[in-house]
Each structure stands twice: as structure tokens, then as C-alpha cells.
Design an enzyme around this catalytic site. Sequence first.
Site, PDB file in Angstrom:
ATOM      1  N   CYS A  63      13.098  10.498  11.924  1.00 45.67           N
ATOM      2  CA  CYS A  63      12.534  10.091  13.214  1.00 45.67           C
ATOM      3  C   CYS A  63      11.683  11.228  13.794  1.00 45.67           C
ATOM      4  O   CYS A  63      12.133  12.369  13.871  1.00 45.67           O
ATOM      5  CB  CYS A  63      13.661   9.718  14.172  1.00 45.67           C
ATOM      6  SG  CYS A  63      13.105   8.974  15.698  1.00 45.67           S
ATOM      7  N   HIS A  64      10.440  10.902  14.193  1.00 46.68           N
ATOM      8  CA  HIS A  64       9.548  11.927  14.733  1.00 46.68           C
ATOM      9  C   HIS A  64       9.962  12.332  16.155  1.00 46.68           C
ATOM     10  O   HIS A  64      10.252  11.457  16.984  1.00 46.68           O
ATOM     11  CB  HIS A  64       8.111  11.409  14.794  1.00 46.68           C
ATOM     12  CG  HIS A  64       7.501  11.161  13.462  1.00 46.68           C
ATOM     13  ND1 HIS A  64       7.694   9.996  12.769  1.00 46.68           N
ATOM     14  CD2 HIS A  64       6.708  11.945  12.675  1.00 46.68           C
ATOM     15  CE1 HIS A  64       7.035  10.052  11.621  1.00 46.68           C
ATOM     16  NE2 HIS A  64       6.435  11.218  11.538  1.00 46.68           N
ATOM     17  N   GLU A  99      14.300   4.727  19.308  1.00 48.63           N
ATOM     18  CA  GLU A  99      14.833   5.394  20.498  1.00 48.63           C
ATOM     19  C   GLU A  99      15.481   4.398  21.443  1.00 48.63           C
ATOM     20  O   GLU A  99      16.545   4.668  22.024  1.00 48.63           O
ATOM     21  CB  GLU A  99      13.703   6.149  21.212  1.00 48.63           C
ATOM     22  CG  GLU A  99      13.245   7.416  20.528  1.00 48.63           C
ATOM     23  CD  GLU A  99      12.322   7.189  19.344  1.00 48.63           C
ATOM     24  OE1 GLU A  99      11.939   8.178  18.700  1.00 48.63           O
ATOM     25  OE2 GLU A  99      11.979   6.019  19.062  1.00 48.63           O
ATOM     26  N   ASP A 113      33.976   3.434  25.952  1.00 46.74           N
ATOM     27  CA  ASP A 113      34.836   4.604  26.139  1.00 46.74           C
ATOM     28  C   ASP A 113      35.450   4.641  27.539  1.00 46.74           C
ATOM     29  O   ASP A 113      36.628   4.996  27.702  1.00 46.74           O
ATOM     30  CB  ASP A 113      34.016   5.871  25.888  1.00 46.74           C
ATOM     31  CG  ASP A 113      34.835   7.129  26.114  1.00 46.74           C
ATOM     32  OD1 ASP A 113      35.836   7.323  25.388  1.00 46.74           O
ATOM     33  OD2 ASP A 113      34.476   7.919  27.014  1.00 46.74           O
TER      34      ASP A 113
END
Length: 302
Positions: A63-64, A99, A113
Site C-alpha cells: 500500500c502506497h 484505507e 472491543d
Amino acid sequence: MVDITHKTNTLRIATAQASVQVSKAETILAIQNKTVPKGDVFEMAKAAGFLAVKKTPDLLPDCHPIPIEYTAVAYRIEELTIVIELTVKTIYKTGVEVEAMHGASVVALTLYDMLKPIDKGVQIRNIRLLEKKGGKSDRKAIPENLKTAVIVCSDSISIGIGEDKSGRKIIEKFEAMAIKVNDYSIIPDDKQTIQEKIKSLCDLSYQLIVITGGTGLSPRDVTPEAVSELIDREIPGIAETARQYGQERMPTSMLSRSVAGLIGDTLVLTMPGSTGGAIEYIDALFPHVLHVFGVMEGKKHE
């Protein structure tokens, strides 16, 4: 990592979705009333999503790293399901769908969580990309049967000294875009000859004429002058865009005198005679420049 140095910056937008399902209505009430022991669930998860978006290239090897210029998280409650939508925007050479999906998944994981102490039946479901914009996904369709000509302007090549490379490379790039070149010619750097060739192609209803060579500063470089005298409507942004693109890769691109515009309904583009310069012009301008034909037909700018 994939080489993206030839790509141009465009607005890139991606929206991803994730769902978190709880097992009881009391959990939803605790979220809404902000009584979950670990804190404000939605705000904490949103912050985690922001961090996840920015950290995506640290975790995915291919990933860039890219500038993240906007991120937003929205929630929607549907009975026992919390629907998360995360949107990312940037102006860059590559998209932001990974992203967005990473951010949405971390938002969901944070919800899980924070809720698991009060609800053992929490489940994460349906992480997916909803929409992406920018880059290839927004490319306009190539006009069908676009009558196209490539002209090489070179004194030496026209008399058999040297071999044409820039014109051939343009044709190769066009073929990859399904643009058929109907006329390919090599002519000397002579103003009258250039103009006569252009006029003959316009008379034959050619829609696109690409000229490579003769845009520099040597005494024989007369392509811009020859074309400018024939243009009915100059389109300055075309040459400006190509020079800016080239300037980011080769400082001497500032010396190109390329021009572009319409002769009647024919789009004429001039490009450097170097192979590298021609490639840069094609990468900078196509296929977006072909939107001019839709505009001339009365279609709206999008």
C-alpha cells in the site's frame, strides 16, 4: 509496490461499510446513553478509525503512503445492527479504497472491543467497499471510431536518417486505449508542409491530429507556429497540463512550446519529438482530453 509515477493526481474518494450486530436492545441503549463502562463508544471508535486510515500503509506492505486529506465516520442504527460508513478523500495518484476499508474494519473492531464486556453476542459483519471515485473508475468512454492521425515532424527522419520512435510510441499507447490510428506520416520541419498536411486531414474529417516533433527552440522547430496560424480556438489548458506533468519529472520540460486547439471540429495536439516527452504528453492528457468531443456535442462537464 506498483509504479504509479506515470499517473496524475486526481480527486480520489472511497466509502466503505462495516456492520456490528449486538444481541440485545440494552446494548444499543447503553451506546446511545453513553453508559458503556469503557466510555463513549462512537467517539472512541471514530478516533480509532482515523488512526487506522493513516496507518494503513504501515500494515499493508504494497500500500502506497498517501496524503489523507479528509476522513469521516457516520453511524446508523438499524434495530440491533450498527452500520458504519467511513469515507476517505485525497488528491493523489492512487485510490483510497483500502484505507477506507481498513478504517471501517477498525471502527467495527473498536465497537466490538468496547461492547464485549456488556454483550457477549456482538458480531462484526459485512465489511465492504460501497463506492470509489477517481482514476480509472471515472474515465470517460473513448469516442467510437475516432478518426485519428499521427504526424512526425523531422527533417532527418523524413529523408531516411534515423528512425521514428516517438510516433510509433504514440501509436502503441493509442492502441492500448483502443484508439485506431488511421493515418501515420513523417514530414520535414517545414511550415508550409505541416500546414498542408493538417489541412488535408481536416478536409478528410479527421477528428484528432497528434503531431510529434518541432516544438523546441532550434531554428527548424516551427510546429507551434504552423499550427497556431490554423487554430480557430486555442485550448491553453491542454499544453499547460502536459508541461506541468513533464516539469514534475524533467526540469527541461519548461522549454516545450507545444500548443493545442480546434481547427473546426478537429482537435490538434502538438508534442515533443523525444520519445520520453511524447510518452509524458500521452500519459498527462489521455484519455481525459477526449472529453472535448463530448463537450462539443453539447454534453455537460462532469
